[in-house]
Write an enzyme that holds these catalytic residues in place. Structure first.
Site: not given
Length: 277
Positions: A2-3, A94, A113, A156
């Site tokens: 998820p973002e 899970h 995971r 950067r």
DNA sequence: ACGAGAACCTGTTTGC
DNA sequence: TGCAAACAGGTTCTCG
């Protein structure tokens, strides 16, 4: 998985059911999520009322009335399932944590995971703690603008794709929406971050805001694991212009290019080298 | 100091 | 068909 748009969608789904409720029963089946669930998690949450929910970047915060805030991150494969009635709960593999409310609802945190996180922070000082202390601005908030992005990218040398994945530059972006935003801004993911002009940073800012807004409106993107808390699917994946579109024609009318795939920082990048410069 | 790469996990897809 | 390798929405640590 998820973002920001997926996390926002999850939060909106659970907010009305959790706000104001008491945590009647808290169950932890596995403590070995990323970083470990605190051993006193149950003791510090059970019996407390949930005052308010919030999202910061990809994190969901549940502010309690006892000086603690629950901090939740879904990692890559984390999912939240919400049952309005805990009696309707159906066990799935899970399922690690249950939050049962005094109104009879059950929130389930499921994460194959186990890259997800669940821990506690101070109700008043969570913003001063990692990772929030170093986190960049909310992309849909007031602190994010073209000039602000330009400043954050200054100096950067890493590719702009990689820089945008750094949550210290701007919060909440992940692999999908970075690729999509760069495409919409016509900027190559390979370019050094510091090489963007002020105008290009402005265009990128616009693209980020638009793609995130559109994705939230669509309920996020359902690829593999992600579903909304009510089990429904997001549908923004149908609006991807480059993500996962290797070999397909560039969606831009006059371009004529083909979507290509490369790897940056170990993550897949999708872009059109014709119109992303 | 910064950036690239590995590590952390399981499940699913891909390729030989 | 079967098995192994590759890959997946993220974060964080180590190493150069």
């Amino acid at each position: 998985m998820p973002e920001l748009p997926e996390v926002e969608t999850v939060m909106r789904g659970i907010e009305p059911v959790l706000t104001g409720r008491m945590l009647d029963a808290v169950t932890v089946h596995r403590y070995d999520l990323r970083g470990g669930v605190p051993t006193d998690f149950i003791a510090r949450t059970q019996g407390a009322h949930i005052r308010r929910l919030a999202r910061r970047g990809k994190y969901i915060l549940m502010h309690l009335d006892n000086a603690h805030s629950i901090v939740m991150h879904l990692g890559m494969s984390g999912r939240v399932r919400l049952y309005d009635d805990a009696h309707d709960y159906i066990s799935e593999p899970h399922d690690h944590v249950f939050l049962d409310t005094d109104a009879g609802a059950r929130l389930v945190l499921q994460d194959p995971r186990r890259f997800g996180m669940l821990y506690l922070a101070g109700h008043d000082d969570w913003q001063a703690q990692a990772p929030f202390s170093a986190m960049g601005p909310e992309p849909l908030g007031n602190g994010f603008s073209g000039p602000a992005l330009h400043r954050a990218l200054a100096g950067r040398k890493s590719p702009i794709k990689t820089a945008l994945l750094d949550q210290r530059v701007v919060a909440g972006l992940g692999n999908i929406y970075v690729c999509e935003a760069l495409y919409r801004a016509h900027i190559s993911p390979l370019r050094p971050a510091c090489s963007l002009s002020e105008a290009q940073a402005g265009a990128l800012h616009e693209a980020i805001v638009h793609v995130l807004r559109d994705a939230i409106a669509a309920g996020g993107s359902s690829l593999r694991d992600y579903k909304k808390a009510d089990g429904g699917l997001g549908y923004f994946q149908h609006h991807f212009r480059v993500y996962g579109q290797t070999g397909t024609p560039c969606p831009s009318e006059s371009c004529g290019g083909t979507i290509e795939h490369c790897v940056q920082g170990g993550r897949s990048t999708f872009y059109c080298r014709q119109c992303q410069l």
